[in-house]
Design an enzyme around this catalytic site. Structure first.
Site, PDB file in Angstrom:
ATOM      1  CD  GLN A   1       7.088   2.780   6.534  1.00 23.44           C
ATOM      2  OE1 GLN A   1       7.593   2.665   5.421  1.00 23.44           O
ATOM      3  NE2 GLN A   1       6.610   1.733   7.189  1.00 23.44           N
TER       4      GLN A   1
ATOM      5  CG  HIS B   1       2.976  -8.828   6.636  1.00 25.18           C
ATOM      6  ND1 HIS B   1       3.663  -9.442   7.669  1.00 25.18           N
ATOM      7  CD2 HIS B   1       3.513  -7.595   6.505  1.00 25.18           C
ATOM      8  CE1 HIS B   1       4.564  -8.598   8.148  1.00 25.18           C
ATOM      9  NE2 HIS B   1       4.492  -7.475   7.462  1.00 25.18           N
ATOM     10  CG  ASP B   2       7.045  -8.181   5.256  1.00 26.19           C
ATOM     11  OD1 ASP B   2       6.426  -7.254   4.704  1.00 26.19           O
ATOM     12  OD2 ASP B   2       7.553  -8.082   6.392  1.00 26.19           O
TER      13      ASP B   2
ATOM     14  NE  ARG C   1       5.931  -8.900  12.529  1.00 32.05           N
ATOM     15  CZ  ARG C   1       6.531  -7.932  11.831  1.00 32.05           C
ATOM     16  NH1 ARG C   1       6.652  -6.704  12.325  1.00 32.05           N
ATOM     17  NH2 ARG C   1       7.010  -8.184  10.636  1.00 32.05           N
TER      18      ARG C   1
ATOM     19  CG  ASP D   1       5.223  -0.532   4.803  1.00 33.84           C
ATOM     20  OD1 ASP D   1       4.998  -1.361   3.905  1.00 33.84           O
ATOM     21  OD2 ASP D   1       6.207  -0.598   5.566  1.00 33.84           O
TER      22      ASP D   1
ATOM     23  CG  ASP E   1       8.365  -3.495  12.053  1.00 35.52           C
ATOM     24  OD1 ASP E   1       8.241  -4.497  11.337  1.00 35.52           O
ATOM     25  OD2 ASP E   1       8.505  -2.339  11.593  1.00 35.52           O
TER      26      ASP E   1
ATOM     27  CD  GLU F   1      10.421  -7.789  10.362  1.00 30.57           C
ATOM     28  OE1 GLU F   1      10.346  -7.985   9.138  1.00 30.57           O
ATOM     29  OE2 GLU F   1      10.754  -6.686  10.837  1.00 30.57           O
TER      30      GLU F   1
ATOM     31  CG  HIS G   1       9.572   3.190  10.823  1.00 33.23           C
ATOM     32  ND1 HIS G   1      10.355   2.081  10.600  1.00 33.23           N
ATOM     33  CD2 HIS G   1       8.318   2.794  10.546  1.00 33.23           C
ATOM     34  CE1 HIS G   1       9.605   1.063  10.202  1.00 33.23           C
ATOM     35  NE2 HIS G   1       8.345   1.464  10.171  1.00 33.23           N
TER      36      HIS G   1
ATOM     37  NE  ARG H   1       5.728  -5.263   1.144  1.00 38.07           N
ATOM     38  CZ  ARG H   1       6.033  -4.475   2.166  1.00 38.07           C
ATOM     39  NH1 ARG H   1       6.558  -4.984   3.257  1.00 38.07           N
ATOM     40  NH2 ARG H   1       5.819  -3.178   2.111  1.00 38.07           N
TER      41      ARG H   1
HETATM   42  C1  GLC Z   1       8.601  -4.869   8.754  1.00 40.61           C
HETATM   43  C2  GLC Z   1       7.254  -5.252   8.222  1.00 40.61           C
HETATM   44  C3  GLC Z   1       7.109  -4.787   6.841  1.00 40.61           C
HETATM   45  C4  GLC Z   1       7.322  -3.304   6.801  1.00 40.61           C
HETATM   46  C5  GLC Z   1       8.646  -2.928   7.449  1.00 40.61           C
HETATM   47  C6  GLC Z   1       8.706  -1.467   7.738  1.00 40.61           C
HETATM   48  O1  GLC Z   1       9.630  -5.508   8.114  1.00 40.61           O
HETATM   49  O2  GLC Z   1       7.093  -6.647   8.306  1.00 40.61           O
HETATM   50  O3  GLC Z   1       5.845  -5.120   6.322  1.00 40.61           O
HETATM   51  O4  GLC Z   1       7.324  -2.890   5.471  1.00 40.61           O
HETATM   52  O5  GLC Z   1       8.798  -3.527   8.688  1.00 40.61           O
HETATM   53  O6  GLC Z   1       7.976  -1.176   8.909  1.00 40.61           O
HETATM   54  C1  GLC Z   2      13.744  -6.120   4.543  1.00 43.50           C
HETATM   55  C2  GLC Z   2      13.864  -5.917   5.991  1.00 43.50           C
HETATM   56  C3  GLC Z   2      12.716  -6.506   6.733  1.00 43.50           C
HETATM   57  C4  GLC Z   2      11.412  -6.146   6.069  1.00 43.50           C
HETATM   58  C5  GLC Z   2      11.423  -6.458   4.638  1.00 43.50           C
HETATM   59  C6  GLC Z   2      10.159  -6.020   3.986  1.00 43.50           C
HETATM   60  O1  GLC Z   2      14.008  -7.447   4.230  1.00 43.50           O
HETATM   61  O2  GLC Z   2      15.037  -6.496   6.479  1.00 43.50           O
HETATM   62  O3  GLC Z   2      12.728  -6.029   8.025  1.00 43.50           O
HETATM   63  O4  GLC Z   2      10.383  -6.899   6.619  1.00 43.50           O
HETATM   64  O5  GLC Z   2      12.492  -5.782   4.062  1.00 43.50           O
HETATM   65  O6  GLC Z   2      10.238  -6.345   2.644  1.00 43.50           O
END
Ligand code: GLC
Ligand code: GLC
Length: 622
Positions: free
Chosen positions: A244, A382-383, A274, A134, A276, A318, A177, A499
């Site tokens: 995860q 990056h998302d 950050r 991921d 997460d 986040e 996780h 992504r």
């Molecule tokens: C956060 C990250 C995302 C990841 C997710 C699971 O949202 O920005 O890239 O997939 O967490 O860790």
């Molecule tokens: C969801 C989650 C966010 C994560 C994202 C990744 O929107 O809320 O935490 O970054 O998925 O696509």
């Protein structure tokens, strides 16, 4: 209880050099830590032991903190608003993709300084499973790095070099996780009862079925629901991917173990963590298992722990959720800064609709934050882009949230007339109609399609991010207009996750063109550097105070920083047509202003015309 705990700790540590300062910190912040832990673990008979163990972890973290970090602690404690400065500018990259690893990033420090960066977020550099991890968000050890990036010592030395250059290092604390290869997960998989208790593991489907009635699916492409089955038949909670595993914070041993990892990362020389996926860290049956009150206690407990043992460490939230929930994580006692996903999504919305109504409304109603906190404003991460605006806000403008998201998804994957965007769907879920968008900022702005307005569009979005208050964050590569990486689809490990479309390797050719004014890359780079330079010299852009300026033109955004006598009025045209702001709307402003972007004088006592996607930074002076 606090005094008793301090006495117990002092019995064995009072002679150590680090103790007196630690005891002082404990007296100042320890009670807050206990108050936040109490709602989580206070009912347990062993609560006092839990707290004592945690304070031991805090002491060890403090003891291991380097003298130079302790110096920084003192400076930052004396200036708690340091990050609200107009000098702040963030950047984010994958160390490997953008620079070939930690040493490569170190070699780029002169470039980062030239750009004006004061904050660098490296995507998770920790040891992780191969090939699926991921993008690094499956962590196998918080104390070891991915060998492809470099060693942990190289990371530590990079942090030091960055700090010397005035750049804060930002790393993730992926604490919801671990990967399924973390030693705790391996022990749990082997049946160890202690470590099985670190995760949410179930013998059968009974409880998972109950939870799944109320939780949403995050990555339905990878697995439906929230659980994955192990070869021995057990089920484990996996909000994101099957590799995860969600940590079980209802077990205080998990809180303490992760506290130790958090302080380890902080002591590498990290200024911001950050945090997460904060929304997901606490689960309770019958709830969505997102944004629960306990998640806030948990974050505030970690915050208190940081005040005790790593005082300069700040948290960035986040939470990509409903805007009311996003702000619920932001306070000096919880996360001092937060991504601003609403502004991000509404910037893109305004480009698609050529209307600024929702963005303007959000700036008026949802932008203000508590003192000593800040937004991190961004154009792309990056998302994916998720359309997390509030349906009730949209309804005020006669917009149906569900239908509008369908439109936005069609628009950004170029299935709508008048679209200039070249995105791809992410997690398209036909069952729910949910879908999000992948694509680089440049490709979504029209640069990939060769649209004449692409450069101006991207500069307009960054103009808002740089001037609306908070910490602006640049996705490195955007400054030269890096396009989508369609090759991701050829890589079997990446093809399943769109992504990767917007996580391209460094585009050498574009970076080489960045001084060439005839190229797209050169125009973007020059334009962005110009805006960054303006920001750095405008102390009135520090902090987050903002007044909305209604332009009475649906395509033109307006807001003011500072005052009418000494301020900056930003106007932005979100359409490909020239747009007019009528003279009577401008009444009340000085008759004349300087546009800092074009360095031209502008008359404000007559109608004002903005060219397609033009932004004006009007310096108001009485
Ligand atoms: C956060 C990250 C995302 C990841 C997710 C699971 O949202 O920005 O890239 O997939 O967490 O860790
Ligand atoms: C969801 C989650 C966010 C994560 C994202 C990744 O929107 O809320 O935490 O970054 O998925 O696509």
């Amino acid at each position: 209880m606090l005094n008793h705990l301090i006495e117990r700790l002092a019995a064995t540590r009072a002679r150590q050099a680090s103790w007196p300062a630690f005891a002082q910190r404990l007296r100042a912040h320890g009670q807050r830590l206990l108050d936040e832990l109490h709602p989580l673990y206070g009912e347990r008979a062993d609560f006092a032991q839990v707290a004592e163990q945690l304070l031991q972890v805090a002491y060890e973290g403090w003891r291991d903190r380097s003298p130079s970090l302790r110096q920084l602690d003192a400076v930052r404690e004396a200036t708690p608003d340091w990050f609200a400065s107009e000098q702040m500018l963030g950047g984010v990259c994958y160390a490997d993709l953008w620079a070939g690893g930690f040493k490569g990033v170190q070699a780029q420090i002169p470039y980062l300084k030239e750009l004006g960066l004061t904050y660098l977020h490296l995507m998770p550099p920790y040891l992780c499973p191969q090939p699926h991890n991921d993008g690094g968000y499956a962590v196998s050890s918080y104390r070891a790095t991915d060998p492809q990036l470099g060693s942990i010592d190289e990371l530590r030395s990079l942090a030091t070099q960055l700090r010397k250059a005035g750049i804060s290092l930002v790393l993730d604390f992926v604490f919801n996780h671990t990967s399924d290869e973390h030693e705790w997960a391996q022990a749990a998989r082997a049946g160890d009862p202690h470590y099985s208790g670190y995760y949410w593991m179930f013998q059968d489907r009974a409880e998972p079925d109950v939870y799944e009635q109320t939780v949403r699916e995050i990555f339905p492409d990878e697995h439906p629901g929230a659980f994955s089955q192990l070869p021995d038949g057990r089920w484990v909670w996996t909000t994101f991917h099957s590799y995860q595993w969600d940590l079980n914070y209802s077990n205080p041993a998990v809180f303490t173990a992760m506290a130790r990892e958090m302080l380890y990362i902080a002591n590498l020389g990290v200024d911001f963590l950050r945090m997460d996926a904060v929304a997901f860290v606490w689960k309770r049956q019958g709830t969505p298992c997102e944004n629960l009150p306990e998640a806030h206690h948990l974050l505030r407990a970690y915050n208190a722990l940081a005040r005790i043992a790593a005082p300069s460490l700040l948290f960035k939230s986040e939470a990509i959720v409903h805007p009311d929930d996003v702000v619920s994580y932001i306070s000096p006692e919880e996360c001092q800064v937060s991504y601003n996903p609403l502004q991000m999504a509404l910037l893109w919305n305004s480009l698609a609709t050529r209307e600024v109504n929702l963005l303007q409304y959000a700036l008026e109603q949802r932008h203000q934050l508590p003192a000593h906190t800040a937004w991190v404003n961004y154009v792309r991460s990056h998302d994916d882009i998720g359309w997390t605006f509030a349906d009730e806000d949209a309804a005020l403008y006669g917009i149906n949230g569900f239908d509008h998201r369908q439109f936005l998804n069609r628009f950004f994957v170029n299935r709508f007339d008048g679209s200039f965007a070249r995105g791809e769907p992410f997690q398209d879920n036909p069952l729910t109609g949910d879908c999000r968008i992948s694509g680089t900022a440049a490709s979504l702005c029209g640069l990939e399609q060769g649209d004449v307005h692409g450069v101006a569009r991207l500069l307009l979005l960054y103009g808002v991010v740089l001037s609306s208050g908070g910490i602006p964050l640049l996705y490195l590569g955007d400054e030269v207009g890096t396009l989508n990486d369609h090759d991701y689809a050829q890589d079997a490990h990446k093809a399943v996750d769109s992504r990767w479309l917007h996580r391209p390797p460094r585009d050498q050719a574009r970076y080489a063109q960045r001084q060439d004014p005839a190229s797209q890359a050169g125009q973007l780079h020059a334009g962005l550097r110009h805006l960054i330079g303006l920001r750095r010299h405008l102390p009135l852009l520090a902090g987050g105070e903002l007044s909305v300026f209604w332009t009475h033109n649906p395509a033109v955004l307006g807001y003011r920083r500072g005052s009418v006598e000494d301020g900056l009025l930003l106007l932005g045209n979100f359409s490909e047509q020239p747009q007019r702001v009528a003279a009577h709307v401008l009444a009340g402003l000085p008759a004349q202003a300087q546009d800092l972007v074009s360095a031209c004088g502008i008359a404000l006592d007559q109608d004002l015309t903005l060219q397609p996607y033009q932004q004006l930074w009007l310096r108001l002076q009485a």
